[in-house]
Scaffold this active site. Structure first.
Site, mmCIF file in Angstrom:
data_model
loop_
_atom_site.group_PDB
_atom_site.id
_atom_site.type_symbol
_atom_site.label_atom_id
_atom_site.label_comp_id
_atom_site.label_asym_id
_atom_site.label_seq_id
_atom_site.Cartn_x
_atom_site.Cartn_y
_atom_site.Cartn_z
ATOM 1 N N LYS A 64 40.732 40.746 18.848
ATOM 2 C CA LYS A 64 40.471 42.138 19.237
ATOM 3 C C LYS A 64 41.394 42.566 20.383
ATOM 4 C CE LYS A 64 37.355 42.507 16.095
ATOM 5 N NZ LYS A 64 36.087 41.875 16.023
HETATM 6 C C1 LIG Z 1 34.707 41.854 15.208
HETATM 7 C C2 LIG Z 1 33.782 42.853 14.643
HETATM 8 C C3 LIG Z 1 32.387 42.711 14.693
HETATM 9 C C4 LIG Z 1 31.692 41.464 15.169
HETATM 10 O O1 LIG Z 1 32.049 41.017 16.420
HETATM 11 P P1 LIG Z 1 31.852 39.470 16.796
HETATM 12 O O2 LIG Z 1 32.225 39.452 18.251
HETATM 13 O O3 LIG Z 1 32.791 38.672 15.959
HETATM 14 O O4 LIG Z 1 30.430 39.122 16.575
HETATM 15 C C5 LIG Z 1 31.598 43.744 14.213
HETATM 16 N N1 LIG Z 1 32.130 44.853 13.685
HETATM 17 C C6 LIG Z 1 33.470 45.016 13.599
HETATM 18 C C7 LIG Z 1 34.002 46.282 13.026
HETATM 19 C C8 LIG Z 1 34.325 44.026 14.048
HETATM 20 O O5 LIG Z 1 35.653 44.194 13.924
#
Ligand SMILES: *Cc1c(COP(=O)(O)O)cnc(C)c1O
Length: 385
Positions: free
Chosen positions: A194
């Protein structure tokens, strides 16, 4: 992770600042519920311009807490886009709620279609989850109006969109604001790929005091006082008011998050430059669609995607990129196409299905070079016919 690829899909922007941040925490010998978490929350809340921010274990925990704090439960319907990571749908089921999947606007604007949201509303609807796909804000003014008319809670899945800014709707009913401050509650992820990357971690933001009180307690076993308060002698006993969880973030990751937050604006700007270069090369290709190609507002530019003219073209291009050791991905298969969600496919979702079959996610990260973008585009150009 990146060694086998010439150009990986994503890569970290880590340097001595991250190392020093972790060392600082190790030397402090205080690993959880401390000053780093509190500072990270304060700095994040200021950045987004929202009243409350709570650091949590991951983005999925943030979504779960958002649903719990909204007091959703069995029988309630949660309207959400079919084009999304599966976490929202999984947490919907964890709550005993029913997911109702809405289609996206268009191949060129793959965020949830407000008219579809309207069509999904029943007497059981309680909440809408929007997902700012790739870091591009949804049509929030229209969604906000629908939610207000029907008394629905609006939750932002903002996992792609840290640093994105919404510039205001046509009707002017929702003023310009940062993503994370556009609904009742917003959820962020700081997973390794991210825009803020700390391994595992997340943040949940809200402007509502009542929701904030719920989240504070539910994040830590439903307890009324916290380890940190007792350590500092501010409290010695506690009560348990809710059936809570342990969804806390530790000090090491909070320290990493603070360093990554400092780099965020510069890194998102770098992503914008790279995305412009991709768009210049890919937009003219006949039959191809580049989502958000004409977008003028502030995105976080989390993903670079392109839509191939046909499924076969997609396969051929992905294969050719792989042979050149260029990593690609697919954001996302439509949630209703997963076995566990097949029975929730109660409506037709033609745009999401077409998008899922033809989308290619291309390498995008702040340390990618313009030469590497050219290499990726040359490869696509060579393989597309
Ligand atoms: C990464 C992501 C999640 C989940 O986040 P985690 O930290 O991996 O639990 C949920 N929704 C979207 C759109 C994501 O890209």
């Amino acid at each position: 992770m990146s060694s086998e690829w010439l150009i990986p899909l994503s890569d970290l922007d880590y340097d001595v600042h991250e190392s020093e941040a972790v060392t600082r925490v190790l030397k402090s010998k205080w690993l959880s519920m401390g000053q780093e978490v509190q500072d990270f929350e304060k700095e994040f809340a200021e950045y987004v311009g929202v009243k409350h921010a709570f650091a949590v274990a991951n983005g999925t925990a943030a979504l779960h807490l958002a649903f719990l704090a909204s007091r959703l439960g069995p029988g309630d319907e949660i309207i959400q886009p079919a084009l999304n990571f599966v976490a929202t749908a999984n947490m919907t089921i964890a709550m005993g709620c029913t997911p109702v999947f809405a289609d996206i606007c268009d191949l060129s604007e793959p965020t949830v279609d407000p008219q579809e949201v309207q069509r999904c509303i029943t007497s059981k609807s309680r909440a809408i989850v929007v997902m700012h796909y790739g870091g591009y804000p949804c049509r929030m003014a229209e969604i906000y109006d629908i939610a207000k008319r029907h008394g629905l809670i609006v939750i932002e899945d903002a996992c792609h969109a840290v640093g994105a800014r919404y510039v205001g709707g046509d009707e002017g009913s929702l003023p310009a604001r940062m993503v994370g401050n556009l609904g009742d509650i917003a959820c962020f992820s700081f997973f390794s790929n991210k825009n803020i990357a700390i391994g595992e971690g997340g943040m949940i933001t809200t402007g509502r005091d009542d929701v904030a009180d719920q989240i504070r307690q539910l994040r830590s076993h439903g307890m009324t006082t916290l380890t940190w308060d007792r350590h500092r002698g501010h409290a010695s006993s506690y009560d348990v008011l809710h059936h809570g969880y342990n969804y806390r973030l530790d000090e090491l990751r909070a320290a990493l998050g603070r360093e990554q937050l400092k780099k965020l604006n510069a890194n998102n700007h770098r992503r914008a430059v790279l995305v412009s270069a991709y768009r210049r090369r890919l937009s003219p290709l006949p039959g191809w669609v580049v989502p958000f190609a004409h977008w003028q507002e502030d995105s976080s530019y989390h993903l670079m995607t392109a839509i191939a003219p046909h499924v076969d073209t997609r396969q051929r291009v992905v294969q050719s990129l792989r042979e050149s050791r260029i990593q690609t991905s697919l954001h996302y298969p439509s949630v209703v196409n997963f076995t566990a969600f097949a029975r929730y496919k109660t409506r037709s979702l033609p745009v999401s299905e077409a998008f899922s079959q033809r989308v290619i996610t291309l390498p995008l990260f702040p340390t990618l070079t313009l030469d590497q973008v050219d290499l990726v585009c040359d490869c696509i150009n060579g393989a597309r016919i």
